[in-house]
Scaffold this motif. Structure first.
Motif, mmCIF file in Angstrom:
data_model
loop_
_atom_site.group_PDB
_atom_site.id
_atom_site.type_symbol
_atom_site.label_atom_id
_atom_site.label_comp_id
_atom_site.label_asym_id
_atom_site.label_seq_id
_atom_site.Cartn_x
_atom_site.Cartn_y
_atom_site.Cartn_z
ATOM 1 N N PRO A 525 0.839 -1.207 0.000
ATOM 2 C CA PRO A 525 0.000 0.000 0.000
ATOM 3 C C PRO A 525 0.870 1.251 0.000
ATOM 4 O O PRO A 525 2.078 1.199 0.293
ATOM 5 N N PRO A 526 0.300 2.404 -0.328
ATOM 6 C CA PRO A 526 1.073 3.663 -0.272
ATOM 7 C C PRO A 526 1.658 3.892 1.121
ATOM 8 O O PRO A 526 1.152 3.368 2.124
ATOM 9 N N SER A 527 2.714 4.681 1.189
ATOM 10 C CA SER A 527 3.379 4.947 2.464
ATOM 11 C C SER A 527 2.396 5.505 3.480
ATOM 12 O O SER A 527 1.603 6.407 3.168
ATOM 13 N N GLY A 528 2.462 4.968 4.678
ATOM 14 C CA GLY A 528 1.588 5.415 5.751
ATOM 15 C C GLY A 528 0.295 4.640 5.858
ATOM 16 O O GLY A 528 -0.489 4.869 6.786
ATOM 17 N N ILE A 529 0.022 3.701 4.908
ATOM 18 C CA ILE A 529 -1.187 2.874 4.935
ATOM 19 C C ILE A 529 -0.780 1.414 5.115
ATOM 20 O O ILE A 529 0.125 0.922 4.431
ATOM 21 N N PHE A 530 -1.454 0.737 6.013
ATOM 22 C CA PHE A 530 -1.172 -0.676 6.270
ATOM 23 C C PHE A 530 -2.473 -1.475 6.152
ATOM 24 O O PHE A 530 -3.515 -1.073 6.687
ATOM 25 N N ILE A 531 -2.391 -2.593 5.447
ATOM 26 C CA ILE A 531 -3.542 -3.498 5.300
ATOM 27 C C ILE A 531 -3.225 -4.774 6.063
ATOM 28 O O ILE A 531 -2.240 -5.464 5.758
ATOM 29 N N TYR A 532 -4.051 -5.084 7.055
ATOM 30 C CA TYR A 532 -3.800 -6.239 7.923
ATOM 31 C C TYR A 532 -4.997 -7.178 7.847
ATOM 32 O O TYR A 532 -6.136 -6.762 8.078
ATOM 33 N N ARG A 533 -4.756 -8.426 7.498
ATOM 34 C CA ARG A 533 -5.816 -9.425 7.343
ATOM 35 C C ARG A 533 -5.841 -10.362 8.544
ATOM 36 O O ARG A 533 -4.828 -10.984 8.887
ATOM 37 N N LEU A 534 -7.004 -10.459 9.193
ATOM 38 C CA LEU A 534 -7.193 -11.373 10.315
ATOM 39 C C LEU A 534 -7.698 -12.705 9.766
ATOM 40 O O LEU A 534 -8.751 -12.762 9.118
ATOM 41 N N ASN A 535 -6.948 -13.761 9.998
ATOM 42 C CA ASN A 535 -7.267 -15.059 9.404
ATOM 43 C C ASN A 535 -8.167 -15.925 10.264
ATOM 44 O O ASN A 535 -8.580 -17.003 9.829
ATOM 45 N N GLU A 536 -8.456 -15.497 11.485
ATOM 46 C CA GLU A 536 -9.283 -16.281 12.399
ATOM 47 C C GLU A 536 -10.339 -15.364 13.008
ATOM 48 O O GLU A 536 -10.365 -14.158 12.761
ATOM 49 N N GLY A 537 -11.215 -15.950 13.820
ATOM 50 C CA GLY A 537 -12.155 -15.146 14.581
ATOM 51 C C GLY A 537 -11.416 -14.219 15.528
ATOM 52 O O GLY A 537 -10.350 -14.561 16.064
ATOM 53 N N TYR A 538 -11.951 -13.022 15.723
ATOM 54 C CA TYR A 538 -11.285 -12.018 16.560
ATOM 55 C C TYR A 538 -12.028 -11.950 17.893
ATOM 56 O O TYR A 538 -13.003 -11.219 18.055
ATOM 57 N N LEU A 539 -11.563 -12.755 18.863
ATOM 58 C CA LEU A 539 -12.205 -12.867 20.168
ATOM 59 C C LEU A 539 -11.146 -12.747 21.258
ATOM 60 O O LEU A 539 -9.947 -12.643 20.975
ATOM 61 N N TYR A 540 -11.611 -12.812 22.505
ATOM 62 C CA TYR A 540 -10.703 -12.545 23.621
ATOM 63 C C TYR A 540 -9.489 -13.468 23.692
ATOM 64 O O TYR A 540 -8.426 -13.042 24.139
ATOM 65 N N PRO A 541 -9.548 -14.760 23.253
ATOM 66 C CA PRO A 541 -8.330 -15.570 23.370
ATOM 67 C C PRO A 541 -7.188 -15.096 22.479
ATOM 68 O O PRO A 541 -6.018 -15.284 22.816
ATOM 69 N N ASN A 542 -7.511 -14.513 21.315
ATOM 70 C CA ASN A 542 -6.440 -14.180 20.381
ATOM 71 C C ASN A 542 -6.329 -12.696 20.059
ATOM 72 O O ASN A 542 -5.506 -12.298 19.234
ATOM 73 N N ALA A 543 -7.162 -11.858 20.688
ATOM 74 C CA ALA A 543 -7.174 -10.438 20.336
ATOM 75 C C ALA A 543 -5.803 -9.793 20.534
ATOM 76 O O ALA A 543 -5.285 -9.105 19.640
ATOM 77 N N VAL A 544 -5.213 -10.001 21.686
ATOM 78 C CA VAL A 544 -3.916 -9.377 21.986
ATOM 79 C C VAL A 544 -2.832 -9.916 21.064
ATOM 80 O O VAL A 544 -1.965 -9.166 20.590
ATOM 81 N N HIS A 545 -2.886 -11.213 20.768
ATOM 82 C CA HIS A 545 -1.867 -11.801 19.900
ATOM 83 C C HIS A 545 -1.935 -11.197 18.502
ATOM 84 O O HIS A 545 -0.907 -10.917 17.877
ATOM 85 N N PHE A 546 -3.147 -11.006 17.994
ATOM 86 C CA PHE A 546 -3.323 -10.372 16.686
ATOM 87 C C PHE A 546 -2.719 -8.972 16.674
ATOM 88 O O PHE A 546 -1.903 -8.625 15.812
ATOM 89 N N THR A 547 -3.160 -8.148 17.619
ATOM 90 C CA THR A 547 -2.784 -6.733 17.575
ATOM 91 C C THR A 547 -1.335 -6.498 17.970
ATOM 92 O O THR A 547 -0.713 -5.539 17.495
ATOM 93 N N ASP A 548 -0.763 -7.326 18.847
ATOM 94 C CA ASP A 548 0.654 -7.167 19.186
ATOM 95 C C ASP A 548 1.519 -7.329 17.940
ATOM 96 O O ASP A 548 2.477 -6.570 17.716
#
Length: 730
Positions: A525-548
């Motif tokens: 993507p252009p500089s300053g833009i980030f595209i992040y794809r979540l491959n699993e459900g986004y719930l409390y067990p993995n939320a921090v792991h995704f965003t870290d």
């Protein structure tokens, strides 16, 4: 000249769409059943009502053949399995008739047949051996405890079905079921070898111990083997020979395939009758001292009809073993019903199947039955015999009742060694084949290890511990995979189909970890833009792991909005590494500043409070890093409840009136206007003036696909990226 973007946006807004917000009232309306759904629920409780009025003679002929065939198999098998349950053999007959009759009205599989099975009988025997020392009043009547447990298990399983909780079966994976079946088969077979060889009466020989101990003790007491070994080994060899011969002849002479099928199917009954005749000839004059071990007296008719006795002492003594018994009842029956449904091209209702086996186990004990479930071997016989409907079970049940009154004199001479051979031969089909185990390794090495862990625990401990091991390990693996899920930063590539020249943009991981061709150059993507794809459900067990993972990469690839945010070295936090001198800087000014984050939510079905709060924390963290409001775009949100949660957290709309949103619009038809002066839509738009293109836009009814008040919720990645680029240009 093409119409301006301002013009298109104006018309998108004029024909605007505002998505209704999800409400608790709507949620309750969705989950509470309507009157018609209540009526349909009552009708589905008795599936027989949907097919019995269409019953015909052709169905009856198929059911008669299948019912007669299964009854010939179930009579000797049920007596053998009752011995596994530490009960007199005739309790197997008591348990074989009511379940198949009740299943006709409540079941959804035409093939499955309910009755005593090897695994459940073995588990019941283990339970009785465990609880009877604590219940001395039932030492001479163990069937009282077995019948009480049957009612309890039936109520639990039927309750699961009535509450429509059958989906919990899907949490038990195939390796766990395969390990349970294999470990049970090994345990059952080894437990029957002493009876087969005649040394089960050796001093101090306990055949109910762990499988490896039974195996070792067998060789310690092998000198006690007697004439029973001759009967057992020859009967076992004859069973395998008939099966092999029937299969060979069926392939050699396919025109007589059905004849050889019935020879194969009736091999158990043939061997039992042959050796019973031999036993009669040898022992008819030796009632008090038979030459080899036989069943002995079998009471005629039902001697244990009555209301099951359920007491608090029985429940407290057996409470710890009830969960494993429920698992066995459910997974064995449902797995068999599903597999035969797939083979014969129909679907079963797991909830209704639980109701069926629950009702069978509730009412069976009134006639002396112990816990029953679906039988794999008899279901295979039923299917191959050409069963047409569940009514075949009624025929089987009637024949079993007749045998209870008519055959006790014949059953008296049945050899215990031959029954052991029948059990060993039957459970051999439960062992997972090497080809299947090899497939486990190729598909998932972790689940391959779980399979062997379950088998090992079953052999060295007990069947129920093996069940807990595989189910627990599978659940732990699932939670680990969820908790350690990691998203991917993606970029854009332009592709076209080999059959056409039409080009489109697709988005794949920048690092090609999805297996895409490394020779393909992925455009970030252009500089300053980030595209992040979540491959699993986004719930409390993995939320921090995704965003870290996401935040770590973004901060590494961007520079702070303020080069010296702390002012002095003394204000820098102790855990933030930096330069030792005030004149030095660790900021790489060649890196871009952060402006937009695009989250691909196409793989996310739900969010929860913890995951949304985590997004809020990350947004604040990145805003501080960039020293501005970073825009957050979301692509492919599937649920109105997910949108509601994100809106409540402040996502979905741009900050500041100066930002211009980007919409995706759709053409839903032409407006009906009598204006013949407007240009035809088929004309080349590049040859028209802006005024003429505006006229066409007015004629074509275009509307936004997504709600216009939340322009940062996008329908696809192209729209999201265009919106992010649009903000950079402002």
């Amino acid at each position: 000249m093409p119409a301006s973007e301002d013009t298109i946006t104006t018309f998108a807004t004029e024909m605007g769409y505002l998505e209704p917000r999800a409400s608790t009232k709507e949620w309750l309306k969705d989950i509470l059943p309507t009157r018609s759904e209540v009526v349909e629920y009552a009708k589905t409780t008795f599936p027989v009502l949907t097919w019995f009025y269409r019953y015909n003679w052709q169905w009856l002929i198929g059911d008669l053949i299948a019912g007669l065939t299964v009854s010939v198999v179930v009579i000797p098998q049920s007596m053998a399995y009752a011995k596994l349950a530490q009960l007199p053999p005739y309790f197997g007959l008591y348990s074989s008739f009511l379940g198949v009759i009740l299943y006709c009205a409540t079941g959804t599989s035409k093939d499955i047949t309910i009755g005593p099975v090897a695994v459940m009988s073995t588990l019941m025997g283990e339970i009785l051996n465990d609880v009877l020392p604590r219940l001395p009043q039932y030492q001479d009547t163990p069937w009282v405890v077995a019948s009480a447990l049957s009612v309890v298990l039936g109520c639990i399983v039927a309750g699961i079905g009535f509450l429509r909780l059958g989906f919990i079966v899907d949490f038990i994976p195939l390796p766990a079921i395969a390990a349970f079946m294999t470990g049970s088969a090994l345990s059952i077979a080894m437990g029957q070898v002493p009876s087969l060889m005649g040394n089960n009466k050796a001093p101090g020989y306990n055949t109910r111990e762990a499988t490896y101990l039974v195996f070792g003790n067998f060789f310690k007491n092998i000198r006690y083997c007697d004439i029973n070994a001759a009967l057992g080994l020859t009967a076992l060899a004859l069973l395998y020979f008939i099966r092999w011969g029937s299969g060979y002849c069926s392939r050699r002479w396919p025109g007589y395939q059905r004849l050889f099928f019935f020879m194969d199917t009736l091999r158990t009954a043939f061997v039992i009758l042959l050796y019973t005749l031999m036993s009669f000839l040898v022992n008819h004059s030796r009632h008090d001292n038979p030459r080899f071990s036989i069943l002995g007296d079998i009471p005629r008719g039902f001697k244990n009809i009555g209301v099951p006795h359920i007491s608090s002492d029985i429940l407290s003594a057996a409470a710890g073993r009830i969960p494993s018994a429920v698992i066995v009842l459910v997974i064995e029956h449902i797995s068999i019903a599903k597999s035969f449904g797939r083979v014969n091209k129909y679907t079963i209702n797991p909830n209704q199947e639980m109701i069926a086996i629950g009702i069978s186990n509730i009412f069976g004990p009134f006639f002396g039955a112990y816990p029953v479930t679906g039988s794999f071997s008899r279901t295979a016989v039923n299917s191959k015999a050409g069963v047409r409907t569940p009514f075949a079970g009624v025929i089987t049940g009637v024949i079993v009742v007749i045998s209870i009154y008519a055959l006790p004199a014949v059953l008296y001479y049945v050899s215990n060694a031959v029954l052991a051979a029948v059990i060993i031969h039957a459970v051999g089909n439960l062992v997972t084949s090497p080809k299947t185990v090899k497939g486990f390794w190729h598909v998932s090495p972790f689940e391959f290890l779980i399979f062997w862990a379950g088998v090992t625990v079953s052999v060295f401990s007990s069947i129920d511990n093996g069940i807990y091991t595989t189910v627990g390990a599978s659940a732990a693996l699932m939670l680990f995979r969820i908790a350690k899920a990691r998203g991917k930063f993606v970029g854009q590539i332009e592709v076209c189909d080999t059959m056409s020249d039409s080009r489109r943009n697709v988005y794949i991981p920048l690092d090609h970890t999805d297996g895409s061709n490394p020779a393909v150059d992925v455009k970030p993507p252009p500089s300053g833009i980030f595209i992040y794809r979540l491959n699993e459900g986004y719930l409390y067990p993995n939320a921090v792991h995704f965003t870290d993972h996401m935040v770590g990469q973004i901060m590494q690839q961007t520079r702070p909005g303020i080069l010296n945010p702390y002012g002095s070295l003394g204000n820098r936090p102790w855990n933030d590494p930096g330069p030792r001198h005030k004149t030095e800087s660790d900021i790489d000014t060649s890196k871009p500043e952060l402006r937009s984050v695009i989250l691909d939510f196409t793989g996310v079905s739900h969010v929860d409070i913890t995951s949304v709060q985590n997004l809020l924390d990350v947004r604040q963290q990145l805003d501080r890093h960039a020293d501005c409001s970073v825009s957050w775009h979301f692509v492919g949100i599937k649920s109105v409840w997910t949108r509601r949660a994100l809106i409540a957290a402040g996502f979905g709309a741009p900050v500041g009136a100066s930002q211009r949103p980007v919409f995706t619009v759709a053409n839903i038809g032409l407006q009906q206007e009598n204006d013949n002066d407007k240009p035809a839509i088929s004309e080349d738009p590049n040859s028209l003036s802006e005024h003429e293109q505006v006229a066409i836009l007015r004629e074509v009814k275009t509307v936004p696909v997504m709600s216009i008040d939340r322009p940062f919720f996008h329908i696809d990645m192209n729209e999201a990226l265009a919106a992010a680029k649009n903000q950079l240009a402002i």
